[in-house]
Write an enzyme that holds these catalytic residues in place. Structure first.
Site, short mmCIF file in Angstrom:
data_model
loop_
_atom_site.label_atom_id
_atom_site.label_comp_id
_atom_site.label_asym_id
_atom_site.label_seq_id
_atom_site.Cartn_x
_atom_site.Cartn_y
_atom_site.Cartn_z
N ASP A 153 -1.36 54.60 22.14
CA ASP A 153 -0.95 53.73 23.11
C ASP A 153 -0.56 54.70 24.53
OD1 ASP A 153 -0.63 51.86 21.41
OD2 ASP A 153 1.34 52.11 20.68
N ARG A 211 15.80 61.26 20.26
CA ARG A 211 15.61 60.36 21.58
C ARG A 211 16.53 60.83 22.74
NH1 ARG A 211 10.91 59.84 19.53
NH2 ARG A 211 10.25 57.68 18.77
N ASP A 244 13.82 52.29 19.96
CA ASP A 244 13.36 53.49 20.84
C ASP A 244 13.31 53.08 22.36
OD1 ASP A 244 13.16 55.18 19.13
OD2 ASP A 244 11.03 55.04 18.81
N SER A 258 2.81 53.04 10.87
CA SER A 258 3.33 53.47 12.36
C SER A 258 4.41 54.44 11.98
CB SER A 258 3.88 52.40 12.96
OG SER A 258 4.86 52.83 14.06
#
Length: 407
Positions: free
Chosen positions: A14, A94, A123, A177
């Protein structure tokens, strides 16, 4: 000179496809930034890949110790667990990543920060709230939410890369994932998308093992804490990051920390995932065992509420807020006397108590025993129960009186 964009770069398909896309759509100079939160070998070969894909520069920033000390420890001290199961492994990382992205963007005088999070997940919220709180003037680009992002599959991304001269060994094979850091690894996709199916643990697990395949012998572990911060494992003093590494090893060996959860995402949908948090599960449990001795009932009651609130705040990406600061300040004040030693044994997915001690323990053997001591006379309970139960008795008497008058 071209304007610059800082891309949160993982090295995966990605974010690799995003590099030429940013250059094509915006004519930006692309600065890649990979944040190391303890994901290990995933960082190998990133610089060559980023530059081959068209980036002018790659930063690899190691924030593992900061992640442990400034984000994990406050959540452990608070007992912050989202929806009773999720130990916030992705959520806690994060804000640290967002903070470092802003630092690099300032250093490079970039006008924008780009991330590869999808429009369905949490996210995107966590990254963007962190960036807004720290750098409200910097533009945020989220390709997956833009109309000019036309790639809707791995195959399409691979073809796009090849069309732009990037021929890397990415596979079209479907797989889970995953998100990994020092604290945990998460798994989504494949059979996990159907809550009626059992996870294929033989194929899925990375950090730990199925409990039935763990050793048949239990293993004792001793930990110490100082003001709520872990300081040693089995007599060896270590920094927090090394403690988590050692607990990951021990927990993984004994099948600790596997969670299968259907959780409520911030964006409104339910999602099913499996989290492996072997060391984190042990650390949280050991801290809880010590607090049982050291905190009074009223403080524990309020602290539990604050822990649940902090879990929600962190999950929603609201780390850089006055509310998080206030909750953390309260929690830190409760940790003043959370000092001592915790012993437990690990056995086939279980963490079993084996003794806890603290110089600040509120447990009194003379009070807790069935014999009458100087501090407690059994007769004292008479008056206490009379007053404690008075509202119940008065209400029952009044209801009885009304009932009698209706006859």
């Amino acid at each position: 000179m071209k304007e610059k964009v800082v891309l949160a770069y993982s090295g995966g398909l990605d974010t690799t496809a995003i590099i030429p896309w940013l250059k094509e759509q915006y004519d930006y100079e692309v600065i890649c930034c990979c944040i190391n939160c303890g994901q290990g070998e995933e960082l190998d070969g990133l610089e060559e890949r980023a530059k081959l894909s068209g980036a002018s520069k790659l930063y690899i920033e190691d924030i593992t110790d900061e992640f442990c000390d400034d984000y994990i420890v406050p959540c452990v001290q608070a007992g912050a667990v989202y929806e009773h199961k999720y130990l916030l492994g992705t959520s806690m990382a994060r804000p640290g990543i967002a903070k470092k992205l802003v630092e690099i963007a300032r250093k490079e005088n970039a006008v924008a920060i780009c991330h590869g999070a999808t429009g369905k997940g949490n996210d995107q919220i966590r990254f963007e709230l962190g960036i807004k709180a720290l750098a409200p003037d910097i533009k945020v680009i989220a390709p997956w939410r833009q109309d000019n992002w036309q790639m809707d599959s791995r195959e399409a991304e691979i073809e796009y890369c090849k069309a732009h001269g990037i021929d890397l060994p990415f596979s079209t094979d479907s797989s889970y994932s995953r998100d990994r850091n020092l604290w945990h690894i998460s798994h989504e996709g494949l059979e996990l998308e159907d809550p009626s199916l059992e996870p294929n643990y033989e194929h899925l697990l990375v950090l730990t093992c199925p409990p039935e395949k763990a050793p048949d012998e239990a293993e004792y572990v001793t930990m110490t804490f100082e003001k709520g911060v872990p300081t040693s494992v089995n007599g060896k003093e270590m920094k927090v990051s090394d403690i988590i590494r050692e607990l990951n090893r021990l927990g993984g060996k004994h099948g600790i920390g596997i969670v299968d959860i259907v959780e409520n995402r911030v964006v409104g949908m339910k999602s099913r995932g499996v989290y492996e948090t072997p060391g984190g599960t042990i650390l949280m449990e050991a801290h809880d065992q010590l607090e049982e001795l050291c905190l009074d009932r009223a403080t524990m009651e309020v602290k539990k509420e604050m822990g649940n609130k902090l879990a929600q705040v962190v999950y929603e990406g609201k780390w850089f807020t006055p509310l998080r600061e206030a909750i953390q300040a309260f929690v830190e004040s409760t940790q003043e006397y959370v000092t001592g030693e915790v012993k437990f044994k690990l056995y086939k997915g279980n963490i079993i108590k084996a003794g806890t001690t603290s110089p600040y323990s509120l447990y009194s053997e003379s009070l807790a025993s069935f014999t009458t001591g100087d501090l407690y006379d059994h007769h004292d309970a008479d008056g206490f129960i009379t007053l404690f139960g008075l509202p119940l008795k008065v209400r029952a008497m009044k209801l009885q009186e009304v009932k009698n008058n209706q006859k």
